[in-house]
Design a protein around this motif. Structure first.
Motif, PDB file in Angstrom:
ATOM      1  N   PHE A 195       0.772  -1.253  -0.137  1.00 47.23           N
ATOM      2  CA  PHE A 195       0.214  -0.158  -0.250  1.00 47.23           C
ATOM      3  C   PHE A 195       0.867   1.226  -0.473  1.00 47.23           C
ATOM      4  N   PRO A 196       1.788   1.338  -0.767  1.00 40.06           N
ATOM      5  CA  PRO A 196       2.477   2.487  -1.406  1.00 40.06           C
ATOM      6  C   PRO A 196       1.913   3.469  -0.995  1.00 40.06           C
ATOM      7  N   GLU A 197       0.840   3.765  -0.983  1.00 38.69           N
ATOM      8  CA  GLU A 197       0.169   5.423  -0.840  1.00 38.69           C
ATOM      9  C   GLU A 197      -0.297   5.197   0.955  1.00 38.69           C
ATOM     10  N   PHE A 198       0.040   4.378   1.750  1.00 44.58           N
ATOM     11  CA  PHE A 198      -0.606   4.558   3.143  1.00 44.58           C
ATOM     12  C   PHE A 198       0.911   5.222   3.126  1.00 44.58           C
ATOM     13  N   ALA A 199       2.447   4.889   2.690  1.00 50.62           N
ATOM     14  CA  ALA A 199       3.499   5.099   3.428  1.00 50.62           C
ATOM     15  C   ALA A 199       3.693   6.365   4.380  1.00 50.62           C
ATOM     16  N   PRO A 200       3.227   7.593   3.759  1.00 54.14           N
ATOM     17  CA  PRO A 200       3.059   8.968   4.710  1.00 54.14           C
ATOM     18  C   PRO A 200       2.674   9.043   6.031  1.00 54.14           C
ATOM     19  N   TYR A 201       1.354   7.741   5.958  1.00 52.90           N
ATOM     20  CA  TYR A 201       0.607   7.500   7.495  1.00 52.90           C
ATOM     21  C   TYR A 201       1.477   7.067   8.150  1.00 52.90           C
ATOM     22  N   ILE A 202       2.563   6.364   7.941  1.00 54.57           N
ATOM     23  CA  ILE A 202       2.939   5.311   8.885  1.00 54.57           C
ATOM     24  C   ILE A 202       4.021   6.334   9.733  1.00 54.57           C
ATOM     25  N   SER A 203       3.867   5.934  11.339  1.00 54.64           N
ATOM     26  CA  SER A 203       4.152   7.177  12.225  1.00 54.64           C
ATOM     27  C   SER A 203       5.682   7.385  11.595  1.00 54.64           C
ATOM     28  N   MET A 204       6.128   8.326  11.766  1.00 59.13           N
ATOM     29  CA  MET A 204       7.901   8.672  11.495  1.00 59.13           C
ATOM     30  C   MET A 204       8.333   9.209  12.389  1.00 59.13           C
ATOM     31  N   ALA A 205       7.485   8.492  13.458  1.00 61.76           N
ATOM     32  CA  ALA A 205       8.778   8.107  14.645  1.00 61.76           C
ATOM     33  C   ALA A 205       9.832   7.039  14.583  1.00 61.76           C
ATOM     34  N   LEU A 206      10.822   6.974  15.422  1.00 67.17           N
ATOM     35  CA  LEU A 206      11.314   5.484  15.262  1.00 67.17           C
ATOM     36  C   LEU A 206      11.074   3.915  16.228  1.00 67.17           C
ATOM     37  N   THR A 207      11.831   3.191  15.415  1.00 61.70           N
ATOM     38  CA  THR A 207      11.333   1.661  16.335  1.00 61.70           C
ATOM     39  C   THR A 207      12.009   2.561  17.719  1.00 61.70           C
ATOM     40  N   PRO A 208      11.701   1.724  19.015  1.00 59.52           N
ATOM     41  CA  PRO A 208      11.748   1.403  19.967  1.00 59.52           C
ATOM     42  C   PRO A 208      13.678   0.846  20.559  1.00 59.52           C
ATOM     43  N   MET A 209      13.604  -0.359  18.814  1.00 54.64           N
ATOM     44  CA  MET A 209      14.863  -0.212  19.022  1.00 54.64           C
ATOM     45  C   MET A 209      16.489   0.610  18.918  1.00 54.64           C
ATOM     46  N   VAL A 210      15.660   1.156  17.636  1.00 60.12           N
ATOM     47  CA  VAL A 210      16.801   2.565  17.371  1.00 60.12           C
ATOM     48  C   VAL A 210      16.958   3.468  18.554  1.00 60.12           C
ATOM     49  N   LEU A 211      15.940   3.836  19.071  1.00 56.56           N
ATOM     50  CA  LEU A 211      15.821   4.296  19.823  1.00 56.56           C
ATOM     51  C   LEU A 211      16.920   4.197  21.154  1.00 56.56           C
ATOM     52  N   THR A 212      16.551   2.856  21.369  1.00 56.67           N
ATOM     53  CA  THR A 212      17.315   2.365  22.903  1.00 56.67           C
ATOM     54  C   THR A 212      19.209   2.440  21.911  1.00 56.67           C
ATOM     55  N   GLY A 213      19.291   1.838  21.060  1.00 52.76           N
ATOM     56  CA  GLY A 213      20.487   2.138  20.557  1.00 52.76           C
ATOM     57  C   GLY A 213      20.865   3.770  20.594  1.00 52.76           C
ATOM     58  N   ARG A 214      20.278   4.328  20.030  1.00 49.33           N
ATOM     59  CA  ARG A 214      21.102   5.957  20.011  1.00 49.33           C
ATOM     60  C   ARG A 214      20.846   6.494  21.788  1.00 49.33           C
ATOM     61  N   LEU A 215      20.121   5.996  22.671  1.00 50.10           N
ATOM     62  CA  LEU A 215      20.592   6.324  23.613  1.00 50.10           C
ATOM     63  C   LEU A 215      21.515   6.060  24.268  1.00 50.10           C
ATOM     64  N   ILE A 216      22.242   4.401  24.037  1.00 51.66           N
ATOM     65  CA  ILE A 216      22.722   4.186  24.405  1.00 51.66           C
ATOM     66  C   ILE A 216      24.107   4.572  23.872  1.00 51.66           C
ATOM     67  N   LYS A 217      24.268   5.153  22.471  1.00 55.83           N
ATOM     68  CA  LYS A 217      25.376   5.418  22.125  1.00 55.83           C
ATOM     69  C   LYS A 217      25.775   6.784  22.807  1.00 55.83           C
ATOM     70  N   LYS A 218      24.708   7.841  23.086  1.00 57.55           N
ATOM     71  CA  LYS A 218      25.095   9.060  23.580  1.00 57.55           C
ATOM     72  C   LYS A 218      25.530   8.857  24.442  1.00 57.55           C
ATOM     73  N   GLN A 219      24.669   8.389  25.246  1.00 58.98           N
ATOM     74  CA  GLN A 219      25.859   7.766  26.790  1.00 58.98           C
ATOM     75  C   GLN A 219      27.402   7.520  27.404  1.00 58.98           C
ATOM     76  N   HIS A 220      27.394   6.320  26.575  1.00 63.20           N
ATOM     77  CA  HIS A 220      28.137   5.656  26.149  1.00 63.20           C
ATOM     78  C   HIS A 220      29.121   5.653  25.036  1.00 63.20           C
ATOM     79  N   PRO A 221      29.951   6.611  24.919  1.00 67.98           N
ATOM     80  CA  PRO A 221      30.556   6.749  22.651  1.00 67.98           C
ATOM     81  C   PRO A 221      31.024   6.106  22.719  1.00 67.98           C
ATOM     82  N   GLY A 222      31.338   5.652  21.651  1.00 69.06           N
ATOM     83  CA  GLY A 222      31.825   4.117  21.726  1.00 69.06           C
ATOM     84  C   GLY A 222      31.960   3.132  21.719  1.00 69.06           C
ATOM     85  N   CYS A 223      30.504   2.813  22.237  1.00 67.93           N
ATOM     86  CA  CYS A 223      30.283   1.660  22.169  1.00 67.93           C
ATOM     87  C   CYS A 223      29.996   0.452  21.589  1.00 67.93           C
TER      88      CYS A 223
END
Length: 501
Positions: free
Chosen positions: A308-336
């Motif tokens: 349903f490519p016409e619905f692609a804009p209707y899917i939330s732009m929020a990053l997934t929990p996996m990605v948000l957690t990964g970014r949080l960890i790397k923000k707190q612990h650079p180089g890990c």
């Protein structure tokens, strides 16, 4: 077969254990050639007609668990071919992620309607009367179906008073919500990778264990052994996966024994995702778009964008929990380095995207993690407890089950605007998700929040889980109830959202 410990389950987990042990011990990796004999000992076949076939299949499973490709049937190559190049601390998945071991496939027939021995040859023979193609005749008093004429409508099956007519389908194809599985020239299963979304439902529904996904156990252990600071981001579906006596505190302690520097619950990322999706919904529906769909399940969101490519804009732009957690960890612990550990095969595909690679380095399933514990001889029930997880909410923990994402978003919206009405529709399993989006095309779900889960039951039913769906769902419910923080907006990590962009 979900939740039943079968011989296929046992072999799969023994393969993970041996691959983990191989990585921990190091040395000459050519000894992988001996592992099929260790896993399938003796000289008598236990599962198939030939012990040589059994060992050949185990050889391919070992390769795939390391992330290596399936070998060509037509050319000689040792099991260890390419293993030295994979014994590294950094390696992304080489496509395809989901693989069919051709000589393990039973070449199951595609969809057919069959008459069983239960047929009583009744005088009414309603099956013959309702067949729109005249495909049913009577021979020696029994119904017989002409497969050339049969259109698989199932009318005969419905009217048989003895339930003597059955509809059979290849189990992997029946489990695939994308119709991505067909037959090759020899009748064996083949995957159309343009359709496949790597949900993994085919691999856990194949009764012959012929479908296998690639793994990163080998690379994760090499990263830990090389001295990298490796943090584990553990999906909220973990609760109860390792047994009722294995508390989150014991699991954390056991994972520290494996060499993980720290363990962070992905429910924190789920809280951040909830806040973002609530904001998206409140801003955009219905002013800018008719409805909004959740984004956390990669199999569901990829399916929606493919079909349903016409619905692609209707899917939330929020990053997934996996990605948000990964970014949080790397923000707190650079180089890990970050390892996502969860129930999902599709997360492996998500993490291999170029835009995600810097956030999540490895993805393991709960089954693969259990292989690491087995290889190190760690008794989880006797593990020294670490301190409890903290900072996440009940809403974030609920992401693990079907309906939990939408519930979290609605709770968030209600806290911000108690008078705001939020209509919700949810679907679990890609076939139901497809039907939900078909209805959305008609306008039925205008104004709605749509939640899609690729696996029937939600994340607790993912391809890499250890427990039955019902048991896991109940454990998540208890885990949610015991959360000190109830709403995502009250999590102490909400202020990190702006910093993580």
């Amino acid at each position: 077969m979900r939740g039943i410990y079968t011989s296929i389950t046992d072999l799969r987990r023994r393969v993970f254990t041996e691959v983990a042990r191989l990585a921990y011990e190091g040395g000459d990796y050519s000894r992988i050639e001996e592992l099929p004999f260790k896993i399938i000992p003796g000289e008598k076949a236990s599962y198939r007609n030939s012990i040589f076939l059994e060992r050949a299949i185990i050889g391919e499973r070992l390769r795939l668990a390391i992330g290596l490709p399936v070998r060509s049937i037509t050319e000689h190559a040792p099991v260890s071919d390419g293993i030295e190049e994979s014994a590294i601390a950094e390696k992304y998945y080489d496509p395809p992620l989901i693989n069919i071991i051709k000589f393990a496939c039973n070449a199951c027939p595609e969809k057919t309607i069959r008459v069983t021995d239960a047929c009583q040859g009744c005088l009414a023979h309603p099956c013959k009367e309702v067949c729109p193609k005249g495909a049913i005749s009577l021979e020696n008093g029994r119904s017989v179906i002409d497969q050339e004429k049969c259109i698989k409508c199932g009318k005969c099956q419905t009217v048989c008073p003895y339930n003597a007519i059955i509809k059979q389908d290849r189990p992997c194809a029946a489990a695939c919500g994308m119709n991505a599985i067909s037959s090759d020239e020899l009748g064996r299963a083949q995957i159309d990778y343009d359709k496949c979304v790597s949900c993994g439902m085919c691999l856990v529904n194949c009764p012959f264990g012929a479908i296998v996904d690639k793994g990163q156990i080998f690379q994760t252990i090499h990263s830990i052994k090389s001295g990298d600071r490796v943090y584990a981001a553990v999906a909220p579906a973990f609760i109860g996966q390792f047994g009722p006596k294995v508390t989150p505190e014991k699991l954390k302690g056991a994972m520290k024994q494996l060499g993980f520097t720290g363990i962070v619950p992905v429910s924190i990322g789920a809280d951040l995702c909830t806040i973002e999706e609530a904001k998206d919904y409140m801003q955009k529906v219905p002013n800018e778009q008719p409805f909004m769909a959740t984004s956390c399940c990669p199999a569901w969101s990829v399916m929606a964008k493919k079909l349903f490519p016409e619905f692609a804009p209707y899917i939330s732009m929020a990053l997934t929990p996996m990605v948000l957690t990964g970014r949080l960890i790397k923000k707190q612990h650079p180089g890990c380095k970050v390892v996502f550990i969860g129930p999902c095969a599709a997360k492996k595909l998500e993490a291999s995207r170029r835009t995600i690679r810097s956030d999540v380095d490895f993805v393991l399933t709960f089954e693969e993690l259990m292989g690491m514990f087995e290889a190190k001889g760690i008794d989880l029930e006797k593990a020294e407890p670490d301190k409890a997880f903290g900072g996440d909410s009940a809403d974030g923990r609920g992401f693990a089950v079907s309906g939990g994402v939408a519930e979290a978003v609605v709770n968030n919206i209600k806290k911000i605007d108690p008078d705001r009405e939020v209509k919700v529709a949810s679907a679990q399993g890609l076939q139901d998700c497809y039907q939900m989006l078909k209805l959305a095309q008609t306008g039925k779900y205008d104004g709605y929040l749509l939640e899609g889960m690729g696996c029937p039951g939600g994340c607790v039913a993912g391809a890499g889980t250890l427990q039955s769906v019902n048991k896991s769902t109940a454990m998540v419910g208890i885990y949610k109830k015991n959360a000190p923080i109830k709403n995502s907006l009250d999590t102490e990590y909400k202020d990190y959202l702006e910093k993580l962009d």
